[in-house]
Design a protein around this motif. Structure first.
Motif, mmCIF file in Angstrom:
data_model
loop_
_atom_site.group_PDB
_atom_site.id
_atom_site.type_symbol
_atom_site.label_atom_id
_atom_site.label_comp_id
_atom_site.label_asym_id
_atom_site.label_seq_id
_atom_site.Cartn_x
_atom_site.Cartn_y
_atom_site.Cartn_z
ATOM 1 N N VAL A 51 0.866 -1.174 0.000
ATOM 2 C CA VAL A 51 0.000 0.000 0.000
ATOM 3 C C VAL A 51 0.905 1.226 0.000
ATOM 4 O O VAL A 51 1.868 1.296 0.773
ATOM 5 C CB VAL A 51 -0.937 0.047 1.225
ATOM 6 N N ILE A 52 0.615 2.166 -0.889
ATOM 7 C CA ILE A 52 1.378 3.407 -1.002
ATOM 8 C C ILE A 52 0.456 4.562 -0.652
ATOM 9 O O ILE A 52 -0.657 4.643 -1.182
ATOM 10 C CB ILE A 52 1.917 3.590 -2.435
ATOM 11 N N GLU A 53 0.915 5.434 0.244
ATOM 12 C CA GLU A 53 0.179 6.654 0.571
ATOM 13 C C GLU A 53 1.069 7.840 0.243
ATOM 14 O O GLU A 53 2.216 7.895 0.687
ATOM 15 C CB GLU A 53 -0.180 6.702 2.051
ATOM 16 N N LYS A 72 -1.121 14.552 -2.870
ATOM 17 C CA LYS A 72 -1.196 14.475 -1.417
ATOM 18 C C LYS A 72 -2.518 13.855 -0.968
ATOM 19 O O LYS A 72 -3.587 14.262 -1.427
ATOM 20 C CB LYS A 72 -1.053 15.882 -0.833
ATOM 21 N N GLY A 73 -2.417 12.850 -0.100
ATOM 22 C CA GLY A 73 -3.596 12.210 0.452
ATOM 23 C C GLY A 73 -4.063 10.974 -0.293
ATOM 24 O O GLY A 73 -4.891 10.219 0.212
ATOM 25 N N ASP A 74 -3.535 10.720 -1.496
ATOM 26 C CA ASP A 74 -3.960 9.555 -2.270
ATOM 27 C C ASP A 74 -3.296 8.279 -1.757
ATOM 28 O O ASP A 74 -2.150 8.294 -1.301
ATOM 29 C CB ASP A 74 -3.607 9.727 -3.749
ATOM 30 N N LEU A 75 -4.040 7.190 -1.839
ATOM 31 C CA LEU A 75 -3.541 5.862 -1.512
ATOM 32 C C LEU A 75 -3.751 4.952 -2.709
ATOM 33 O O LEU A 75 -4.719 5.116 -3.458
ATOM 34 C CB LEU A 75 -4.304 5.264 -0.328
ATOM 35 N N ILE A 76 -2.857 3.986 -2.862
ATOM 36 C CA ILE A 76 -3.021 2.981 -3.904
ATOM 37 C C ILE A 76 -2.524 1.652 -3.349
ATOM 38 O O ILE A 76 -1.526 1.608 -2.629
ATOM 39 C CB ILE A 76 -2.277 3.383 -5.210
ATOM 40 N N ALA A 77 -3.250 0.592 -3.623
ATOM 41 C CA ALA A 77 -2.874 -0.750 -3.174
ATOM 42 C C ALA A 77 -2.597 -1.611 -4.401
ATOM 43 O O ALA A 77 -3.315 -1.530 -5.397
ATOM 44 C CB ALA A 77 -4.000 -1.359 -2.346
ATOM 45 N N LEU A 78 -1.546 -2.408 -4.309
ATOM 46 C CA LEU A 78 -1.189 -3.311 -5.405
ATOM 47 C C LEU A 78 -1.053 -4.730 -4.872
ATOM 48 O O LEU A 78 -0.538 -4.942 -3.768
ATOM 49 C CB LEU A 78 0.155 -2.915 -6.028
ATOM 50 N N ASP A 79 -1.492 -5.671 -5.667
ATOM 51 C CA ASP A 79 -1.260 -7.072 -5.350
ATOM 52 C C ASP A 79 0.209 -7.406 -5.591
ATOM 53 O O ASP A 79 0.947 -6.624 -6.212
ATOM 54 C CB ASP A 79 -2.141 -7.965 -6.225
ATOM 55 N N ALA A 80 0.613 -8.561 -5.148
ATOM 56 C CA ALA A 80 1.989 -9.023 -5.351
ATOM 57 C C ALA A 80 2.309 -9.138 -6.836
ATOM 58 O O ALA A 80 1.431 -9.446 -7.659
ATOM 59 C CB ALA A 80 2.184 -10.370 -4.675
ATOM 60 N N ASN A 81 3.557 -8.862 -7.171
ATOM 61 C CA ASN A 81 4.115 -9.076 -8.517
ATOM 62 C C ASN A 81 3.496 -8.228 -9.613
ATOM 63 O O ASN A 81 3.502 -8.621 -10.781
ATOM 64 C CB ASN A 81 4.052 -10.566 -8.878
ATOM 65 N N VAL A 82 2.976 -7.054 -9.264
ATOM 66 C CA VAL A 82 2.451 -6.127 -10.264
ATOM 67 C C VAL A 82 3.564 -5.128 -10.617
ATOM 68 O O VAL A 82 4.052 -4.417 -9.744
ATOM 69 C CB VAL A 82 1.208 -5.373 -9.746
#
Length: 111
Positions: A51-53, A72-82
């Motif tokens: 997870v990146i914020e 600023k303030g955005d979050l992004i989630a990635l599954d493994a191996n993306v």
């Protein structure tokens, strides 16, 4: 209990992003990545979900060939191996959550 500040003791790298481990728990590691405008992290993959914020600034976040502008303030989630990459468009503070099974050295090796 553990406490730490994401905005104190900021030391940006002149030539490359600066990566610091802020806190380790039994399941995650919280890393701070400091990037100056123009710096980038080449395409890479994480072996576990992340997870990146974006705590401050702006980046262009590339995911499998598509650019996602983050501010600023955005979050992004990635599954493994993306496959993903980062290009800093404004000086930024990034909080990266990785699995405790993952290595902070892997992140440092990307920069």
């Amino acid at each position: 209990m553990k406490t730490v500040s994401i905005t104190e003791n900021l030391i940006y790298g002149e030539d490359k992003p600066a990566v610091t481990v802020l806190i380790k728990t039994v399941t995650t590691k919280e890393l701070r990545i400091l990037m100056k405008k123009g710096q980038q992290m080449k395409e890479h993959k994480a072996p576990y979900p992340i997870v990146i914020e974006l705590f401050e600034g702006a980046i262009d976040f590339g995911v499998e060939g598509e650019i996602q502008p983050l501010k600023k303030g955005d979050l992004i989630a990635l599954d493994a191996n993306v496959p993903h990459d980062l290009h800093c468009t404004e000086d930024c503070i990034i909080r990266l959550t990785i699995s405790v099974l993952d290595s902070e050295q892997r992140v440092k090796d990307v920069v």
